[in-house]
Design a protein around this motif. Structure first.
Motif, mmCIF file in Angstrom:
data_model
loop_
_atom_site.group_PDB
_atom_site.id
_atom_site.type_symbol
_atom_site.label_atom_id
_atom_site.label_comp_id
_atom_site.label_asym_id
_atom_site.label_seq_id
_atom_site.Cartn_x
_atom_site.Cartn_y
_atom_site.Cartn_z
ATOM 1 N N VAL A 79 -37.570 -35.442 -18.044
ATOM 2 C CA VAL A 79 -37.942 -34.312 -17.194
ATOM 3 C C VAL A 79 -37.806 -33.062 -18.052
ATOM 4 O O VAL A 79 -36.712 -32.730 -18.497
ATOM 5 C CB VAL A 79 -37.036 -34.201 -15.945
ATOM 6 N N GLN B 91 -43.394 -26.755 -9.427
ATOM 7 C CA GLN B 91 -44.063 -27.496 -10.486
ATOM 8 C C GLN B 91 -43.021 -28.238 -11.307
ATOM 9 O O GLN B 91 -41.862 -27.856 -11.343
ATOM 10 C CB GLN B 91 -44.922 -26.605 -11.385
ATOM 11 N N ALA B 92 -43.507 -29.290 -11.927
ATOM 12 C CA ALA B 92 -42.630 -30.113 -12.758
ATOM 13 C C ALA B 92 -43.441 -30.660 -13.923
ATOM 14 O O ALA B 92 -44.647 -30.874 -13.802
ATOM 15 C CB ALA B 92 -42.033 -31.253 -11.952
ATOM 16 N N LYS C 143 -31.762 -32.423 -14.802
ATOM 17 C CA LYS C 143 -32.855 -33.186 -15.416
ATOM 18 C C LYS C 143 -32.361 -34.554 -15.883
ATOM 19 O O LYS C 143 -33.020 -35.571 -15.674
ATOM 20 C CB LYS C 143 -33.449 -32.415 -16.592
ATOM 21 N N LEU D 189 -41.338 -34.639 -5.469
ATOM 22 C CA LEU D 189 -41.623 -34.858 -6.887
ATOM 23 C C LEU D 189 -42.022 -36.306 -7.130
ATOM 24 O O LEU D 189 -43.057 -36.587 -7.726
ATOM 25 C CB LEU D 189 -40.412 -34.501 -7.753
ATOM 26 N N SER E 283 -39.188 -29.924 -17.029
ATOM 27 C CA SER E 283 -38.958 -28.787 -16.141
ATOM 28 C C SER E 283 -39.165 -29.197 -14.689
ATOM 29 O O SER E 283 -39.905 -30.132 -14.391
ATOM 30 C CB SER E 283 -39.902 -27.630 -16.490
ATOM 31 N N LEU E 284 -38.467 -28.498 -13.813
ATOM 32 C CA LEU E 284 -38.621 -28.648 -12.369
ATOM 33 C C LEU E 284 -38.184 -27.331 -11.761
ATOM 34 O O LEU E 284 -37.010 -26.942 -11.904
ATOM 35 C CB LEU E 284 -37.767 -29.801 -11.827
ATOM 36 N N ASN E 285 -39.114 -26.613 -11.138
ATOM 37 C CA ASN E 285 -38.756 -25.340 -10.526
ATOM 38 C C ASN E 285 -39.704 -25.040 -9.385
ATOM 39 O O ASN E 285 -40.742 -25.674 -9.241
ATOM 40 C CB ASN E 285 -38.778 -24.206 -11.559
ATOM 41 N N VAL F 145 -42.979 -33.944 -16.437
ATOM 42 C CA VAL F 145 -42.177 -35.153 -16.603
ATOM 43 C C VAL F 145 -42.862 -36.116 -17.563
ATOM 44 O O VAL F 145 -44.050 -35.974 -17.850
ATOM 45 C CB VAL F 145 -41.949 -35.866 -15.249
ATOM 46 N N GLN G 198 -34.399 -23.937 -10.098
ATOM 47 C CA GLN G 198 -34.809 -24.362 -11.432
ATOM 48 C C GLN G 198 -33.775 -25.379 -11.900
ATOM 49 O O GLN G 198 -32.585 -25.087 -11.942
ATOM 50 C CB GLN G 198 -34.875 -23.177 -12.388
ATOM 51 N N HIS H 2 -47.983 -32.982 -15.863
ATOM 52 C CA HIS H 2 -47.628 -31.746 -15.164
ATOM 53 C C HIS H 2 -48.004 -31.933 -13.699
ATOM 54 O O HIS H 2 -49.125 -32.331 -13.393
ATOM 55 C CB HIS H 2 -48.352 -30.537 -15.762
#
Length: 180
Positions: A47, A70-71, A35, A140, A49-51, A73, A29, A87
């Protein structure tokens, strides 16, 4: 901050001595620093979220990394340049083989056939660990919409260029042809 720092911040180095025969899961995460580094090193506006989760297991003399993530941005709209939130569902699959990549024996300007549907991407590693972060960042960036567009954003109507045909450079050539 260089792109290499993004990989260090994501911290997905896998010590191969810790990977059992049936594999091991690695969750990640992105924190706030990661980010911000992604935004600084890419053309992303933000960004959120990115996990994800990646399983690593021994595979054909190397290791297979496979997982999902998922991310969320923001990118600039291609029409208005306003931020557009996207998303993205990420799917990871890569084979890591020990050693260096073989050198291609291909003549300059020769045709090379690449079958993109055959096997997952293959990377090479030296030493006793594999860094999965470059694969995550690459996946990504390749999963993003290359032309993000804000809902209902449209280009302004373009008017036709109305010129007199006699102004055309070809009109002078046509006049020469008529003289013959």
């Amino acid at each position: 901050m260089v792109a290499q720092d993004v990989h260090k911040l994501l911290d997905l180095e896998v010590r191969l001595s810790e990977v059992p025969k049936d594999g091991r899961d690695y969750e990640f995460q992105a924190d706030q620093m990661t980010k911000e580094a992604l935004v600084a090193e890419t053309k992303l506006d933000g960004v959120d979220s990115l996990n994800g989760k990646i399983s690593v297991r021994p595979f054909r003399g190397g290791y297979q990394a496979k997982g999902k993530g998922q991310a969320t941005v923001q990118q600039a709209c291609v029409v208005t340049l306003d931020p557009v939130t996207e998303h993205v569902e990420l799917e990871f699959e890569r084979i890591y083989m020990p050693g260096k990549p073989p050198e291609m024996d291909v003549a300059p300007n020769a045709e090379v056939f690449v079958n993109l549907d055959s096997e997952p991407d293959q990377d090479w590693f030296e030493g006793d660990y594999i860094d999965l972060a470059p694969m995550v960042v690459e996946t990504l960036l390749l999963s993003l919409n290359p032309y993000p567009r804000k809902q209902d954003a449209e280009f302004a109507d373009v008017e036709e260029d109305v010129r007199d045909e006699s102004e055309s450079p070809f009109a002078a050539l046509a006049a020469l042809k008529d003289k013959k």
